[in-house]
Design an enzyme around this catalytic site. Sequence first.
Site, mmCIF file in Angstrom:
data_model
loop_
_atom_site.group_PDB
_atom_site.id
_atom_site.type_symbol
_atom_site.label_atom_id
_atom_site.label_comp_id
_atom_site.label_asym_id
_atom_site.label_seq_id
_atom_site.Cartn_x
_atom_site.Cartn_y
_atom_site.Cartn_z
ATOM 1 N N ASP A 176 -24.385 19.798 -18.405
ATOM 2 C CA ASP A 176 -24.003 20.816 -19.388
ATOM 3 C C ASP A 176 -24.564 22.156 -18.912
ATOM 4 O OD1 ASP A 176 -23.077 22.087 -21.612
ATOM 5 O OD2 ASP A 176 -24.385 21.067 -23.040
ATOM 6 N N ASP A 227 -17.471 23.846 -19.044
ATOM 7 C CA ASP A 227 -18.911 23.898 -18.761
ATOM 8 C C ASP A 227 -19.641 22.574 -18.917
ATOM 9 O OD1 ASP A 227 -18.552 23.842 -21.512
ATOM 10 O OD2 ASP A 227 -20.230 25.181 -21.937
ATOM 11 N N GLU A 228 -18.938 21.466 -19.095
ATOM 12 C CA GLU A 228 -19.641 20.187 -19.172
ATOM 13 C C GLU A 228 -18.752 19.044 -18.708
ATOM 14 O OE1 GLU A 228 -20.587 18.526 -23.046
ATOM 15 O OE2 GLU A 228 -19.255 19.976 -24.026
#
Length: 361
Positions: free
Chosen positions: A12, A106-107
Amino acid sequence: MTEPVRRIIHIDMDAFYASVEQRDNPALRGRPVAVGRSQERGVVAAASYEARTFGVRSAMPSVVAQRKCPELIFVPPRFEVYRAVSAQIHAIFARYTALIQPLSLDEAYLDVTEPLLPRDTATAIAREIRAAIREETGLTASAGISYNKFLAKLASDYRKPDGQFVLPPGAGEAFVAALPINSFHGIGPATAARMNALGIYTGADLREQTLDTLVRHFGKAATFYYGIARGEDPRPVEPHRPRKSIGKETTYETDLIRENDLQNALATLAESVWHACTRRQRSGRTVTLKLRYVNFTQLTRSHSFTEPVPSATALAHTAHFLLRPLLPLPKPVRLLGITVSSLASTEEQTAAEQLSLLSHF
């Protein structure tokens, strides 16, 4: 033959959008930054850690964020830049495993049970990935390492920012027992409130419920809840998980009440959604209209077809069809959204259209 214990990493990125902006503009470093629009109807898309210390959070109305942090600096989002950085990060993941399941820009989950590079532990792989991300992008990431997806995601929040945490086999159930229900990934605010009404406030409380009780109150989701209360989650990392829907919503600077204004807004939304469908070579059979009134009351209306929606015009007409029974509106609208679901590829859509034509001969 006994299956090997899975080794799952959840990566993350730390305050991703805001961190990219601070990286690219040194004047923003160390200052409270919100990615979004500062207008009255603006919404925070992401907040730097400096802004979070004031209580600024993503999805917060911009006026509320500005009230909490008068020194807050708003910067407009640059999604093309975020997508490019995300591609860099995913290229790093791919050095270690082909089993990558993105959740957003983003993860992502990574299954490193059988990594492409020989490493003794998933912990070492996570450490290498985070170091590579820092070196190649100038950004920091946090990681959670465990034997299933649910625990790995919980673990990635435990040492944020720029840290990692491991939940080894046998540790999951005790870790989950002490956590409040509203911190469980997969249990949203509405479900958490329903659980609280039943006296379920922690993982330990959830574990005390029988499966029959959970089924009675939560239906098909009960099996998942029963499992995670015990630190169990059999879901695999799915590299090619099919997208379930394509949609867009807009919050308007001026409230909408007149039918003509609403129809024009829906036509613009339909064009945007159809552009996204075309880019992904997908269309869908179900169209959903979403409205949020000025008092934040929200409603949705859906219609399903036997064939995928064929064009932006058809999508706009369907949205108008769903709007019409709601007119005249009881109060002005601040947000509209259109979503297409029950997706099919362009090739599947063409084949369905050809079969439909053949059925007439």
